[in-house]
Scaffold this motif. Sequence first.
Motif, PDB file in Angstrom:
ATOM      1  N   GLY A   1       0.832  -1.210   0.000  1.00  0.00           N
ATOM      2  CA  GLY A   1       0.000   0.000   0.000  1.00  0.00           C
ATOM      3  C   GLY A   1       0.864   1.255   0.000  1.00  0.00           C
ATOM      4  O   GLY A   1       0.596   2.224  -0.723  1.00  0.00           O
ATOM      5  N   ALA A   2       1.929   1.233   0.796  1.00  0.00           N
ATOM      6  CA  ALA A   2       2.821   2.391   0.887  1.00  0.00           C
ATOM      7  C   ALA A   2       3.595   2.579  -0.420  1.00  0.00           C
ATOM      8  O   ALA A   2       3.825   3.719  -0.857  1.00  0.00           O
ATOM      9  CB  ALA A   2       3.789   2.215   2.055  1.00  0.00           C
TER      10      ALA A   2
ATOM     11  N   ILE B   1       2.546   1.801  -3.462  1.00  0.00           N
ATOM     12  CA  ILE B   1       1.614   2.385  -4.441  1.00  0.00           C
ATOM     13  C   ILE B   1       1.441   3.887  -4.142  1.00  0.00           C
ATOM     14  O   ILE B   1       1.470   4.726  -5.051  1.00  0.00           O
ATOM     15  CB  ILE B   1       0.251   1.663  -4.398  1.00  0.00           C
ATOM     16  N   ALA B   2       1.286   4.229  -2.868  1.00  0.00           N
ATOM     17  CA  ALA B   2       1.166   5.648  -2.491  1.00  0.00           C
ATOM     18  C   ALA B   2       2.433   6.409  -2.886  1.00  0.00           C
ATOM     19  O   ALA B   2       2.370   7.524  -3.420  1.00  0.00           O
ATOM     20  CB  ALA B   2       0.911   5.775  -0.988  1.00  0.00           C
TER      21      ALA B   2
ATOM     22  N   PHE C   1       2.430   7.059  -6.668  1.00  0.00           N
ATOM     23  CA  PHE C   1       1.499   8.124  -7.064  1.00  0.00           C
ATOM     24  C   PHE C   1       1.993   9.490  -6.596  1.00  0.00           C
ATOM     25  O   PHE C   1       1.831  10.480  -7.282  1.00  0.00           O
ATOM     26  CB  PHE C   1       0.084   7.846  -6.541  1.00  0.00           C
ATOM     27  N   ARG C   2       2.574   9.536  -5.390  1.00  0.00           N
ATOM     28  CA  ARG C   2       3.036  10.813  -4.857  1.00  0.00           C
ATOM     29  C   ARG C   2       4.436  11.188  -5.323  1.00  0.00           C
ATOM     30  O   ARG C   2       4.945  12.241  -4.957  1.00  0.00           O
ATOM     31  CB  ARG C   2       3.001  10.762  -3.316  1.00  0.00           C
TER      32      ARG C   2
ATOM     33  N   LEU D   1       9.767   7.177   0.245  1.00  0.00           N
ATOM     34  CA  LEU D   1       8.713   6.226   0.625  1.00  0.00           C
ATOM     35  C   LEU D   1       8.788   4.971  -0.252  1.00  0.00           C
ATOM     36  O   LEU D   1       8.636   3.846   0.247  1.00  0.00           O
ATOM     37  CB  LEU D   1       7.340   6.888   0.510  1.00  0.00           C
TER      38      LEU D   1
END
Lengths: 309, 309
Positions: free
Chosen positions: B207-208, B210-211, B214-215, B220
Amino acid sequence: MTKDEIKIFCPATIANISCGFDVLGLALGTVGDVMVIRRGNSPGIRITRITGQEIPMDADKNVAGVAGMAMLKELEYQGGFEVEIHKKIKAGSGIGSSAASASGVVWGINHLLGNPCSEEQLVRFAMEGEKLASGTPHADNVAPAIYGGITLVRSSDPLDVVRIHAPAELFASVVHPQIEIKTSDSRKILRTSISLADGIRQWGNLGALIAGLFREDYDLIGRSLEDHIVEPIRSILIPGFDEIKRAAIAAGALGCGISGSGPSIFALSKGRETAVKVSESMSRVLTGIDLEHDTYVSEINTQGIRIIS
Amino acid sequence: MTKDEIKIFCPATIANISCGFDVLGLALGTVGDVMVIRRGNSPGIRITRITGQEIPMDADKNVAGVAGMAMLKELEYQGGFEVEIHKKIKAGSGIGSSAASASGVVWGINHLLGNPCSEEQLVRFAMEGEKLASGTPHADNVAPAIYGGITLVRSSDPLDVVRIHAPAELFASVVHPQIEIKTSDSRKILRTSISLADGIRQWGNLGALIAGLFREDYDLIGRSLEDHIVEPIRSILIPGFDEIKRAAIAAGALGCGISGSGPSIFALSKGRETAVKVSESMSRVLTGIDLEHDTYVSEINTQGIRIIS
């Protein structure tokens, strides 16, 4: 240093969010505790007033007291604070009652001290309160309460909290059936191992959910709100769960699952109007089986804790 | 209908990407097969030429043949196509050799037919080729080859492919030690169950990740490139893996792991310059243990398969 007293709103939170077991959480805007934090005359934390719920006034036995003391200790702060807790979130509801108290106290103290601590530090202090409440220092409720919006806890130790984009039209509906499930009990019924195939399915869904949130792709969010690991087990403890879920989806919800460790059930929808219909449908099922319950509809609260006065 | 023949570049791909086991993949730009697809005189698929590798010319035994025939069958297409495969990606390298052939043929036929099929349909056809190659119809290599960029396979059945944002400065370094590990063998050594705690850690990281993508948060991305489930087991089969990983990180890589089922090892870096240094460091370790290997450095190929002529 700003002033000597603040009154704050401490939001309820939905943890897990289907495929995000133990890592995802979001803050609600329409339900939460009210807390007053003021500088005190003696060192440490003193709980001066509690309304709305029977919880210990003794700071050592109160999640807010424990979280606040963890903060003062870390800061080597010699002074003290008085805390009033006006509970609106019922204990054991599964929407972060203990997290609201634990987050509120440290956020409020931080504000009164001129914000010396980062949000991540505040989460660490608040986790000490969670540890008192449920036996494990989890961050999936306190992180969204403190950061606001949707958060992902990549790791608890060392703590790594990731902000996830919250689409503007995403709304949550929550029903809280008035039965009690303790977080510690609802953890005990989980298996300690899972099949690799279920694991792959879960992280495929979580990855897709995160992508759906960043892309504001509501269909993808809906397809990803699946949990084949925890929900099938925990839902057994919640009367009417399957029917409530079917009713939520039929009313237009993107997805529906257990909030935290239950018994509250949440649904996510696109648009407030749909979210209201969804909450009504969920509520009707509980009324049909004569189960008293509260219902809430809320936008995603991107601010988190906020000052009332 | 555009023309009767095209020559295409079919990219190598990195599947899994640490915490994204069985779901994530990305396309490379600097290594891939060349294929020529032309309308034929007889029905079905005929492999007319293969260079660079000893693989079956018989369409029934060739991943491109099988994928192409699955497509023609679904379309109820009466005509046929001739296929030339010029392999640059070594079989068993772990960077999607079979996927390149399977994806290329269906993409090429689709182009010659005026693009009647969606990318998702093409992935389904190409998966039939993957089934021939490894026994399971997985999509984690064919999806990025066909969609380009970074893809997440939320579900294989029904197929649900999600595009993930690829940050512009993200580069991949790959070393391919010349040892053979079959995908089917490297699946066999995996445990069929995992601990819930490891599962939570894996989906927290995914999840991190993918975040982070995107960011465009490179730190990260780096923190999230962890795999505590598959890498500890599969890396045993790859000589020098731990040392190569340490060398990659020391040279500035964000993260490093096994590409697909190995033996290739990938690293992700911010910026081409760092990615080159990282590939050199990884290569030095393999040279030090006298293991012949290829090295590649590539941007994320957001286009996927492309027309050469």
